[in-house]
Enzyme design. Structure first.
Site, short mmCIF file in Angstrom:
data_model
loop_
_atom_site.label_atom_id
_atom_site.label_comp_id
_atom_site.label_asym_id
_atom_site.label_seq_id
_atom_site.Cartn_x
_atom_site.Cartn_y
_atom_site.Cartn_z
CB ALA A 18 -0.88 0.01 1.23
CB ILE A 156 -4.32 5.25 5.36
CG1 ILE A 156 -4.69 3.77 5.45
CG2 ILE A 156 -4.73 5.95 6.65
CD1 ILE A 156 -3.99 3.04 6.58
CD GLU A 157 -3.70 1.07 0.53
OE1 GLU A 157 -3.27 1.51 -0.53
OE2 GLU A 157 -3.11 0.20 1.19
CB SER A 158 -7.17 5.88 -2.49
OG SER A 158 -8.40 5.58 -1.83
CE1 TYR A 260 -1.34 1.68 4.35
CE2 TYR A 260 -1.86 -0.33 5.54
CZ TYR A 260 -2.11 0.55 4.50
OH TYR A 260 -3.14 0.30 3.63
#
Length: 518
Positions: A18, A156-158, A260
């Site tokens: 990620a 938090i990814e995109s 993360y």
């Protein structure tokens, strides 16, 4: 940004890396439930994560079509920015009923501050977008019996941007790499990228996360493996002598993965307690009630937009999986998502929509698109607009260029066939501006490109000081804290007026424009 590796565990699985960053902080004490776990000191870089958040949210959504983000500036009272004590934060995390271990430590605290203080506008935008996307995530997770808290992974990814595309090639809300997407049944070709389909990519992500849990049986390790790949997690477990606690593996994991899990915990906290921090969801124009119509012939978004009077950007954001504004229904049917009442109108006028300008978009009913061109939309200026050019210089980014010329990032990309926000130095961009402001924007183009003549006054100095309210930066001031002092002013307004690309680059004594005098 992330790499997905093949991991052989009964079946061949393809896993994701990620796009995460970590925080430049010092971790000393971790709190797990009611006990304390000592954590050694280390530093991880929060600046990269902060920049990514700006790019994914501020540039993409807050400079996009007004039909999408309806209310980016609205009346509300900003929080005082008071730091809540560790005991308050620990108590709040303990009250969240979750199968996740919502550990609290300095890493988590730093991300909580990032979300609730430093990037308030971006978080408020994501809160608004969550009203559209979270029901999609929750339904899929619930159907498979997975924790609903996993809906925070795309935050938090995109940053809840379905068109997010990493430098490594990961795409969509869940940031699937190409081969992982294919492995989990997502169609990816020249016209369709289902990694960007909120529904289908969520189904794939749920399967993927379930597979990871079957391997580790621990949700913090699942999240870590989603970031760095199970190979790195397995290597850390072996090097630790078989330990399977994320915080005990902390220093054996890749640097970005250390941030993360804290970012995930902070996002969970923020979305539960945003009201306590006086954060308010920004209303967005995505319709909550939608339906799909099955398309049986090639169809261009322009045909739907013009026949049903729907802004084309709304169609794009409801259907981000279609790469060229085309539903390529040549040999199979494809879904098109519309607001519920618009899907009914489509069904009533389907044949008329197919036939509208058909020869223009699909000569002989074939999928014909000029190389590199998503549509014919940039051939002539829109009504009331005039064409000007801007030459890209070193350091320019698409979002800032759009901001300088008061256009939307999606429009700038569309006019110039920009993919993945990639532009090059010396590239000449077409920009459509208001006809009555051509000279003004041409001057901006000269200034920003660095081609202004010595006899031309700087644009910022061409306006008398009396026309603006100014603020002199004091010791300890931030753009956000300054904006709080002035009604109806946001930190983005101040950055834009003063041509500042990084909010950290202000210093005591600097004079900032706040807003035009009324």
């Amino acid at each position: 940004m992330k790499m997905k590796n093949i991991f052989h565990y009964s079946i061949v699985l393809l896993f994701c890396l990620a796009a995460a960053s970590a925080s430049k902080i010092t971790a000393q004490t971790a709190v797990k439930n009611d006990s304390l776990i000592l954590v050694q000191q280390d530093t991880i870089d929060i600046d990269d994560f902060s920049t990514t958040l700006d790019s994914l949210v501020n540039i993409w959504y807050m400079n996009t079509n007004p039909g999408l983000v309806v209310d980016t500036i609205y009346e509300h009272t900003l929080a005082s920015g008071t730091n809540f004590s560790d005991s308050v934060l620990i108590n709040r995390l303990s009250k969240i009923v979750s199968p996740f271990k919502l550990t609290y430590n300095d890493h988590v605290n730093a991300f909580i501050k990032l979300y609730t203080q430093e990037r308030r506008e971006q978080v408020e935008t994501m809160l608004g977008l969550s009203e559209y996307y979270f029901p999609i995530f929750e339904a899929a997770l619930d159907a498979e019996g997975l924790p609903l808290e996993l809906k925070y992974l795309p935050v938090i990814e995109s940053a809840l941007n379905p068109r997010a595309f990493s430098r490594a090639g990961a795409s969509g809300l869940w940031q699937f790499m190409y081969y992982t997407g294919k492995q989990y049944g997502l169609e990816i070709n020249s016209y369709v990228d289902e990694r960007r389909d909120p529904y289908k990519s969520t189904q794939a992500a749920v399967k993927f996360l379930g597979d990871l849990y079957n391997i580790y049986g621990d949700w913090q390790l699942v999240i870590a493996a989603y970031n760095c790949g199970p190979g790195n997690v397995n290597r850390a477990i072996r090097r630790s002598g078989g330990k399977k606690n994320f915080w005990e593996l902390f220093y054996l994991l890749p640097r970005e993965t250390r941030g993360y899990v804290p970012a995930f915990i902070a996002a969970t906290y923020t979305f539960h307690y945003y009201k306590e921090h006086d954060l308010k969801p920004r209303p967005v124009g995505l319709p909550l009630a939608t339906d799909t119509v099955m398309i049986s012939k090639p169809l261009h978004f322009d045909q739907v937009s013009q026949m049903l009077d729907i802004p084309i950007d709304i169609i794009r954001y409801l259907n981000p999986q279609y790469r060229k504004d085309i539903v390529p229904a040549q040999n199979q049917a494809f879904p098109l998502r519309l607001a519920f009442h618009q899907s009914t109108s489509f069904a009533s006028n389907e044949e008329s929509i197919y036939e509208f300008n058909r020869q223009k978009y699909f000569p002989d009913n074939q999928l014909v698109v000029k190389p590199g061109n998503a549509s014919a939309g940039s051939s002539a200026p829109p009504p009331g607009k005039a064409k000007i050019y801007y030459t890209v210089k070193s350091g320019d980014v698409v979002g800032l260029i759009a901001d300088w010329f008061d256009v939307y990032t999606s429009s700038l990309r569309y006019w110039n066939n920009i993919h993945r926000n990639i532009i090059r130095v010396g590239q000449k961009l077409v920009i459509y501006v208001d006809e009555d402001k051509v000279d003004y924007y041409k001057e901006i183009a000269r200034q920003k490109s660095g081609y202004a003549s010595s006899g031309t006054a700087r644009l910022a100095e061409s306006v008398n000081d009396d026309d603006y309210i100014y603020h002199t930066v004091g010791q300890g001031d931030s753009v956000w804290s300054i904006a709080r002092q002035y009604p109806d002013v946001t930190d983005s307004d101040i950055l834009r007026l003063n041509n500042i690309s990084n909010a950290r680059h202000i210093k005591p004594g600097q004079k900032l424009k706040i807003k035009p005098k009324s």
